[in-house]
Design an enzyme around this catalytic site. Sequence first.
Site, PDB file in Angstrom:
ATOM      1  N   HIS A   1      -5.926  -6.451  13.658  1.00  0.00           N
ATOM      2  CA  HIS A   1      -4.667  -5.689  13.559  1.00  0.00           C
ATOM      3  C   HIS A   1      -4.224  -5.269  14.960  1.00  0.00           C
ATOM      4  CE1 HIS A   1      -1.684  -3.580  11.235  1.00  0.00           C
ATOM      5  NE2 HIS A   1      -2.095  -2.382  11.547  1.00  0.00           N
TER       6      HIS A   1
ATOM      7  N   TYR B   1      15.774  30.161   4.842  1.00  0.00           N
ATOM      8  CA  TYR B   1      14.631  30.937   5.337  1.00  0.00           C
ATOM      9  C   TYR B   1      14.650  31.075   6.847  1.00  0.00           C
ATOM     10  CZ  TYR B   1      12.282  30.389   0.799  1.00  0.00           C
ATOM     11  OH  TYR B   1      11.942  30.420  -0.520  1.00  0.00           O
TER      12      TYR B   1
ATOM     13  N   ARG C   1     -10.009   1.022  15.108  1.00  0.00           N
ATOM     14  CA  ARG C   1     -10.056   1.624  13.770  1.00  0.00           C
ATOM     15  C   ARG C   1     -11.132   0.863  12.989  1.00  0.00           C
ATOM     16  NH1 ARG C   1      -3.817   2.173  11.744  1.00  0.00           N
ATOM     17  NH2 ARG C   1      -4.534   0.309  10.688  1.00  0.00           N
TER      18      ARG C   1
ATOM     19  N   ARG D   1       1.162 -10.372   7.649  1.00  0.00           N
ATOM     20  CA  ARG D   1       1.124  -9.239   6.716  1.00  0.00           C
ATOM     21  C   ARG D   1       2.365  -8.377   6.962  1.00  0.00           C
ATOM     22  NH1 ARG D   1      -3.897  -9.072   9.493  1.00  0.00           N
ATOM     23  NH2 ARG D   1      -3.187  -7.155  10.475  1.00  0.00           N
TER      24      ARG D   1
ATOM     25  N   LYS E   1       0.837  -1.209   0.000  1.00  0.00           N
ATOM     26  CA  LYS E   1       0.000   0.000   0.000  1.00  0.00           C
ATOM     27  C   LYS E   1       0.873   1.260   0.000  1.00  0.00           C
ATOM     28  CE  LYS E   1      -0.067  -0.060   5.046  1.00  0.00           C
ATOM     29  NZ  LYS E   1      -0.848  -0.325   6.267  1.00  0.00           N
TER      30      LYS E   1
ATOM     31  N   CYS F   1      13.829  23.631   2.595  1.00  0.00           N
ATOM     32  CA  CYS F   1      12.887  24.385   1.762  1.00  0.00           C
ATOM     33  C   CYS F   1      12.114  23.428   0.853  1.00  0.00           C
ATOM     34  CB  CYS F   1      13.635  25.411   0.915  1.00  0.00           C
ATOM     35  SG  CYS F   1      14.824  26.391   1.861  1.00  0.00           S
ATOM     36  N   MET F   2      11.294  24.004  -0.018  1.00  0.00           N
ATOM     37  CA  MET F   2      10.463  23.178  -0.896  1.00  0.00           C
ATOM     38  C   MET F   2      11.293  22.347  -1.866  1.00  0.00           C
ATOM     39  SD  MET F   2       7.451  24.374  -3.501  1.00  0.00           S
ATOM     40  CE  MET F   2       6.554  25.270  -2.246  1.00  0.00           C
ATOM     41  N   ASP F   3      12.348  22.959  -2.422  1.00  0.00           N
ATOM     42  CA  ASP F   3      13.102  22.322  -3.510  1.00  0.00           C
ATOM     43  C   ASP F   3      14.534  21.971  -3.114  1.00  0.00           C
ATOM     44  OD1 ASP F   3      10.905  23.283  -5.140  1.00  0.00           O
ATOM     45  OD2 ASP F   3      11.927  25.226  -5.053  1.00  0.00           O
TER      46      ASP F   3
HETATM   47  C1  LIG Z   1      -0.032  -1.356   6.866  1.00  0.00           C
HETATM   48  C2  LIG Z   1      -0.621  -2.599   7.381  1.00  0.00           C
HETATM   49  C3  LIG Z   1       0.178  -3.723   7.628  1.00  0.00           C
HETATM   50  C4  LIG Z   1       1.688  -3.709   7.548  1.00  0.00           C
HETATM   51  O1  LIG Z   1       2.186  -3.156   8.738  1.00  0.00           O
HETATM   52  P1  LIG Z   1       3.763  -3.029   8.979  1.00  0.00           P
HETATM   53  O2  LIG Z   1       3.862  -2.493  10.357  1.00  0.00           O
HETATM   54  O3  LIG Z   1       4.266  -2.069   7.954  1.00  0.00           O
HETATM   55  O4  LIG Z   1       4.330  -4.378   8.801  1.00  0.00           O
HETATM   56  C5  LIG Z   1      -0.442  -4.889   7.995  1.00  0.00           C
HETATM   57  N1  LIG Z   1      -1.777  -4.950   8.138  1.00  0.00           N
HETATM   58  C6  LIG Z   1      -2.573  -3.880   7.935  1.00  0.00           C
HETATM   59  C7  LIG Z   1      -4.034  -4.006   8.113  1.00  0.00           C
HETATM   60  C8  LIG Z   1      -2.029  -2.672   7.568  1.00  0.00           C
HETATM   61  O5  LIG Z   1      -2.824  -1.612   7.383  1.00  0.00           O
END
Ligand SMILES: *Cc1c(COP(=O)(O)O)cnc(C)c1O
Length: 371
Positions: free
Chosen positions: A163, A262, A130, A219, A35, A309-311
């Site tokens: 999670h 800046y 969540r 995951r 992701k 800065c930005m760049d």
């Molecule tokens: C992002 C995410 C992960 C991966 O988590 P890491 O800490 O980067 O290994 C696993 N499960 C879910 C639901 C996530 O949103």
Amino acid sequence: MTPQAELVVDLDVYRQNLDVLRRLAPGAQQMAVVKANGYGHGMVPMARAARDAGAEWLGVATAEEALALRSAGDSGPVLCWLAAPGAPFAELIDQDIEVTASSAEQLEEILAAAPRRPRVQLKVDTGLSRNGARFGPDWTALVHAAARAQALGRVAVTGVWSHFACADEPGNPATDEQEKVFRSAVDELSAAGVDPGTRHLCNSAGVLTQPSAHLDLVRVGIASYGIAPDAAVPVPGVRPVLTARARLAHVKDVEAGARVSYGYRWQAEHATRLGLVPVGYGEGIHRTASNRAEVGFAGGRLPVRGTICMDQFVVELGDVPAQRGDIVTLFGPGDDGEPSVEDWAVAAGTIGYEIVTRLAGRWARTYRGER
Ligand SMILES: *Cc1c(COP(=O)(O)O)cnc(C)c1O
């Protein structure tokens, strides 16, 4: 010639990291989480490399990410998990993407949109608050809705998952508590006559700190990119995948008292030499690392001077010999003494995840080890 600003992504290292993580959770399938543009590394190249490394699953947050994987030619198991009402469930299901139901209501939305029997995973909220149906009446409602839909042949429940909130704090009792709640939620689903399918709970930190929760699948995100989830959770054997580097656009000598960037937030105490690095917050470099971060150069480190800065931003060369066009390394694997992503996270007051995920803008991207 090396581009002015370049992200170099080493796919061999990424594949090796996935192998290392697989050995840490030997009984579980592996979901490579790609992701947020592959944590800034580039989603599609990371996804391809993950498949080459044998990752059974790819994980993404949004429908758009999942569909982009299909557009890029990936045809293997993909799970997505974050959908506001109106998400393109019909297209996801048509493309064999597994979707997540976090409530009875969301399951109904998925079923109503589905062009055929969808493969759906159920998410239980075991504490993070969540997504997911909160264990208790909300979970029970989702379990019953899934059981009814299954009895009517309207759904294939393929998994159940949750999670962790605190897996990056070894010994935090919350992790055991969440695992216990998860097991109860799975039991409730089974008792309702629904085969839970693939059960999964661990992110990277969980792989390291909660082996009892490896279950059927893990995951893995941040650790696969060679970045520790937290300083308290080092990941033995993985290496950083990403190097960020840039060529000095300007080098100049300044007198004692010269003020830099800046707000004049840095002033030279002695005559010195400065180098101009042509990336800034437009490239996702955190402005909060102003006056704090360092870059690697010629086997050593140079301090960032003044406001980012930005760049662009300024580094102090002092008496280190350097000229326009020389390459500085913001972060990388550390082979030449350059800082790590974690070092930048400390300097910017954030976590490694945010350092890489924010990368954007005008970098050239180079992939090594493409197959
Ligand atoms: C992002 C995410 C992960 C991966 O988590 P890491 O800490 O980067 O290994 C696993 N499960 C879910 C639901 C996530 O949103």
